[in-house]
Scaffold this active site. Structure first.
Site, PDB file in Angstrom:
ATOM      1  N   ASP A  77       0.855  -1.184   0.000  1.00  0.00           N
ATOM      2  CA  ASP A  77       0.000   0.000   0.000  1.00  0.00           C
ATOM      3  C   ASP A  77       0.899   1.245   0.000  1.00  0.00           C
ATOM      4  O   ASP A  77       1.816   1.338   0.818  1.00  0.00           O
ATOM      5  CB  ASP A  77      -0.896  -0.023   1.232  1.00  0.00           C
ATOM      6  CG  ASP A  77      -2.036   0.976   1.139  1.00  0.00           C
ATOM      7  OD1 ASP A  77      -3.116   0.581   0.693  1.00  0.00           O
ATOM      8  OD2 ASP A  77      -1.825   2.150   1.502  1.00  0.00           O
ATOM      9  N   ILE A  78       0.655   2.186  -0.923  1.00  0.00           N
ATOM     10  CA  ILE A  78       1.437   3.424  -0.932  1.00  0.00           C
ATOM     11  C   ILE A  78       1.022   4.267   0.270  1.00  0.00           C
ATOM     12  O   ILE A  78      -0.160   4.563   0.454  1.00  0.00           O
ATOM     13  CB  ILE A  78       1.214   4.211  -2.231  1.00  0.00           C
ATOM     14  CG1 ILE A  78       1.625   3.373  -3.449  1.00  0.00           C
ATOM     15  CG2 ILE A  78       2.020   5.513  -2.209  1.00  0.00           C
ATOM     16  CD1 ILE A  78       1.356   4.050  -4.775  1.00  0.00           C
ATOM     17  N   ASN A  85      -2.483  13.092  -3.772  1.00  0.00           N
ATOM     18  CA  ASN A  85      -3.551  13.607  -4.639  1.00  0.00           C
ATOM     19  C   ASN A  85      -4.042  14.976  -4.176  1.00  0.00           C
ATOM     20  O   ASN A  85      -4.275  15.875  -4.991  1.00  0.00           O
ATOM     21  CB  ASN A  85      -4.716  12.624  -4.668  1.00  0.00           C
ATOM     22  CG  ASN A  85      -4.459  11.427  -5.573  1.00  0.00           C
ATOM     23  OD1 ASN A  85      -3.704  11.521  -6.546  1.00  0.00           O
ATOM     24  ND2 ASN A  85      -5.071  10.305  -5.260  1.00  0.00           N
ATOM     25  N   ASP A  94      -1.333   9.811 -10.514  1.00  0.00           N
ATOM     26  CA  ASP A  94      -1.196   8.791 -11.557  1.00  0.00           C
ATOM     27  C   ASP A  94       0.273   8.546 -11.898  1.00  0.00           C
ATOM     28  O   ASP A  94       0.690   7.409 -12.140  1.00  0.00           O
ATOM     29  CB  ASP A  94      -1.949   9.223 -12.816  1.00  0.00           C
ATOM     30  CG  ASP A  94      -3.461   9.113 -12.665  1.00  0.00           C
ATOM     31  OD1 ASP A  94      -3.918   8.518 -11.668  1.00  0.00           O
ATOM     32  OD2 ASP A  94      -4.174   9.624 -13.549  1.00  0.00           O
ATOM     33  N   GLU A 120      -4.434   2.485  -4.635  1.00  0.00           N
ATOM     34  CA  GLU A 120      -2.998   2.566  -4.392  1.00  0.00           C
ATOM     35  C   GLU A 120      -2.464   1.263  -3.822  1.00  0.00           C
ATOM     36  O   GLU A 120      -1.423   1.226  -3.187  1.00  0.00           O
ATOM     37  CB  GLU A 120      -2.672   3.724  -3.436  1.00  0.00           C
ATOM     38  CG  GLU A 120      -3.150   3.543  -2.015  1.00  0.00           C
ATOM     39  CD  GLU A 120      -4.555   4.070  -1.743  1.00  0.00           C
ATOM     40  OE1 GLU A 120      -4.834   4.424  -0.599  1.00  0.00           O
ATOM     41  OE2 GLU A 120      -5.365   4.129  -2.681  1.00  0.00           O
TER      42      GLU A 120
END
Length: 227
Positions: A77-78, A85, A94, A120
């Site tokens: 997971d980022i 964002n 993106d 993500e």
């Protein structure tokens, strides 16, 4: 098949259009192959999509149950992706997703499958990965992402990190994709709860067999559940 619609889908997805005459069987086969490939991949990153990931899990579970070879599932997971964002815009988000996807592909073997399974969220299926190597492999992935600058403008770069959880498929046991994913997710949540940008793996292949896995032990292939 509506050829105009099929070609439009390929254009929109960024795939190269087949060359040649539409009346040629080889051209038609190339078109079908491109559509199949498009249906199995995430449009943004080019990684395997959720369906391809689940099929790969089912194949690996069958192999582990029959051969007893080790296999590792990494869930990634980022960290704080929403902040990316919100601060830099979705276009920059993106770019981060694409950069992370490319870095993950650089870290794995040809036999491994890298998938984007959520916004993500990524996953890596690693066949024949012994428990003694799992931590080293996962740390290599984490460090690769941590050290990677992501260009989001002509003169702007940002850095991101990932949290990683991992679980080994129970050897000689017919498990299920859902149970394997749940085990990896437990470790991912632990990594995030302990501060993020870290790896948490099950210490070794799980020796306990759940009630559901006992029911599946002499069951049939998992493929029919998701095809």
């Amino acid at each position: 098949m509506k050829l105009d619609l099929a070609l439009q889908l390929l254009r929109q997805s960024g795939h190269e259009l087949p060359e040649g005459d539409a009346a040629n069987p080889a051209w038609l086969q190339s078109l079908i192959d491109s559509l199949v490939d498009m249906s199995s991949r995430d449009a943004l990153t080019g990684l395997a999509n959720r369906r391809s990931f689940e099929l790969a899990l089912a194949r690996e579970i069958d192999r582990v149950a029959r051969a007893g070879e080790p296999a590792l599932l990494l869930a990634l997971d980022i960290d704080h992706f929403k902040r990316v964002n919100d601060t830099h815009g979705h276009a920059s988000g993106d770019l981060v997703l694409k950069a992370v996807a490319a870095a993950l592909l650089d870290c794995v073997r040809p036999m491994d499958l890298v998938a984007r399974v959520g916004g993500e969220e990524f996953a890596i299926v690693m066949p024949n990965c012994a428990a003694s190597f799992g931590q080293t492999v996962a740390e290599r992935v984490r460090l690769r992402i941590e050290a990677m600058p992501v260009a989001i403008g002509l003169s702007q770069q940002i850095h991101v990190t990932v949290s990683i959880g991992g679980a080994f498929a129970p050897q000689w046991v017919r498990s299920s994709p859902v149970l394997w994913i749940e085990r990896a997710d437990v470790q991912l949540y632990r990594a995030k709860g302990e501060g993020r940008n870290r790896v948490c793996l099950e210490p070794a292949a799980v020796s306990l067999v759940s009630a559901e896995e006992k029911a599946l032990l002499f069951g049939i292939s998992q493929f029919q559940d998701i095809e």
